[in-house]
Design an enzyme around this catalytic site. Structure first.
Site, short mmCIF file in Angstrom:
data_model
loop_
_atom_site.label_atom_id
_atom_site.label_comp_id
_atom_site.label_asym_id
_atom_site.label_seq_id
_atom_site.Cartn_x
_atom_site.Cartn_y
_atom_site.Cartn_z
N LYS A 9 3.13 -21.46 34.93
CA LYS A 9 3.85 -20.59 35.86
C LYS A 9 3.10 -19.27 36.05
CE LYS A 9 8.34 -20.16 35.30
NZ LYS A 9 9.70 -20.06 34.71
N SER A 47 13.33 -20.89 37.96
CA SER A 47 12.12 -20.21 38.37
C SER A 47 10.84 -21.03 38.19
CB SER A 47 11.96 -18.90 37.58
OG SER A 47 11.79 -19.13 36.19
N SER A 99 15.89 -22.14 34.16
CA SER A 99 14.67 -22.18 34.96
C SER A 99 13.78 -23.40 34.77
CB SER A 99 13.84 -20.92 34.71
OG SER A 99 14.50 -19.79 35.22
#
Length: 468
Positions: A80, A155, A179
């Site tokens: 990420k 996320s 997330s």
């Protein structure tokens, strides 16, 4: 041989160990797929092709030398864009920050590098990882491979889109309020949030509530377990045998055990917002509960009650890190509407407000775990709705954005507050081809039980996905 991206990560791992596939060949295959599909999906913000090929060649040279092979020897993955990878820019999804090249790997990246993984790039995230959709002002939004008009969640949305589209075999995500599980459910993946403290992750002021833990996103339970074994880094597995694996993969492969499972659609956000399941979410939950019963688990209704103060306390603690984020005054205008609004509110909170909110959540943790303890596992819907269109959250003010997030994902953040492990498992496909999942919440440190049940559901549904 099937297309490499059609093989599971475990199958790829075994081919690499047997010398029937090189890491360079596998990495090149995925880089080509990223090049072909990323413009459509927005999964990657940065692709590090040269560095990835160099890492892959290093893995091949290690194997040729006869050295012991680490657990993820030669397997590509991505991180990420909230996570520092040495030599690569980290944006945190924010146009308000100066984007600098990371000087060193974050702890999780370092662990996975030692485990032999090859990093192919950085994936799309919401600004500062705040939201359950991966749209920001830095790069194009992350789109759902099942329908690119829809969000892949957040996320860890870019990572989920990449795995679901076969751009990488699996990926680590981080989960501070859902997330990992939210984008997994949106894209039809397995998404596991481990127990608090199980895997290296952020700390300090940026995670005052100790909500965040890293976990795997994968297409199969076994692949998720393989990645989790590498992420925990305890013990440090090394073996040349293709059968080498750690305890979590062992649990997924055995897939034995029967449990008392309490089912519930109660949400701690219901005291503040109207929370309802749409038809697809209800159908998915029903399908999941029926499948749990069909594989032999004892299914019981769980009458769960949550503290009505949860919503305000969670938002206060969740956004506390925004108050101290180092954003130049002249760059505040470059924040998204959501981040700018929540930052302003966080800066208006006193130390007493923050301490009170933490106290409420710690009591919530104790009360909730006490209720859950009547069961081995709690089952809830993974999401309250089918995946939402790109732009759905941001077409109104920040409060509407936040409300919609709570309604879309009303069952995940409470697990982070409690520090418990949880897994999102796809169990249902709508007539439009969208995937719906069930969430299973385990006892403290019971990730192996969750992987066991996930593997059982996977096998039960393998012969034909439930459909509308």
């Amino acid at each position: 041989m099937s297309s490499l991206s059609e093989l599971t990560a475990l199958e790829q791992r075994d081919l690499l160990r047997r010398g029937e596939l090189s890491s360079r060949e596998l990495t090149t295959h995925y880089l080509d797929r990223i090049d072909a599909r990323n413009m459509e999906l927005g999964a990657f913000v940065t692709v590090t092709a040269d560095a990835a090929l160099a890492e892959a060649e290093g893995a091949d040279q290690r194997q040729a030398s006869g050295a012991d092979l680490p657990l993820l020897h030669g397997l590509p993955l991505a991180h990420k864009d909230l996570t520092d990878v040495a030599g690569v820019v980290t944006t945190h999804g924010s146009a308000a920050l100066q984007h600098t090249v990371a000087a060193a790997d974050s702890p999780l990246v370092a662990v996975l590098r030692r485990a032999g993984a090859v990093s192919v790039g950085k994936t799309q995230v919401p600004e500062f990882g705040l939201s359950c959709y991966s749209e920001n002002l830095v790069a194009p939004p992350s789109r759902n491979p099942l329908n690119p008009a829809l969000s892949s969640g957040g996320s860890s949305g870019g990572s989920a889109a990449a795995v679901a589209a076969g751009l990488i075999p699996f990926a680590p995500g981080t989960d501070g309020g859902g997330s990992v599980r939210i984008p997994a459910a949106a894209t039809g993946l397995i998404g596991l949030k481990p127990n608090r403290g199980r895997v290296p992750s952020g700390a300090g002021q940026s995670d005052l509530g100790q909500f965040v833990v890293a976990g795997p996103l994968a297409r199969t339970t076994a692949d998720a377990a393989l990645l989790l074994d590498a992420m925990v880094n305890e013990p440090n597995f090394h073996a040349t045998s293709a059968a080498a694996h750690g305890p979590f993969l062992d649990a997924a492969l055995r897939a034995d055990g029967r449990f008392r499972i309490g089912v519930s659609t109660a949400s701690p956000f219901a005291a503040a917002f109207p929370i309802e399941l749409d038809d697809a979410a209800q159908a998915g939950f029903d399908a999941g509960v029926n499948a749990l019963g069909a594989v032999g688990h004892e299914i019981l209704e769980a009458d769960l009650r949550y503290d009505p103060r949860y919503h305000e306390a969670f938002q206060t603690v969740w956004t506390a890190g925004l108050a101290v984020a180092r954003i130049p005054a002249d760059r505040e205008k470059d924040l998204t509407t959501l981040a700018r609004t929540l930052r302003r509110r966080a800066q208006g909170k006193s130390a007493t407000d923050l301490a009170s909110a933490v106290d409420i959540l710690r009591q919530f943790e104790q009360d909730t775990i006490a209720q859950y303890s009547a069961f081995d596992i709690i089952a809830t819907p993974a999401l309250g709705m089918v995946p939402r269109p790109i732009g759905w959250y941001t077409d109104a003010d920040a409060d509407t954005d936040y409300l919609r997030q709570c309604q879309y994902s009303p069952y995940t953040s409470m697990v982070n507050v409690c520090g418990l492990p949880a897994i999102s498992v796809p169990v249902f496909t709508t007539a439009e081809g969208l995937s719906m999942s069930i969430q299973l919440i385990g006892r403290p440190s019971a990730e192996a039980d969750l992987l066991t049940v996930s593997a059982q559901l996977e096998e039960h549904l393998r012969t034909g996905q439930n459909r509308t």
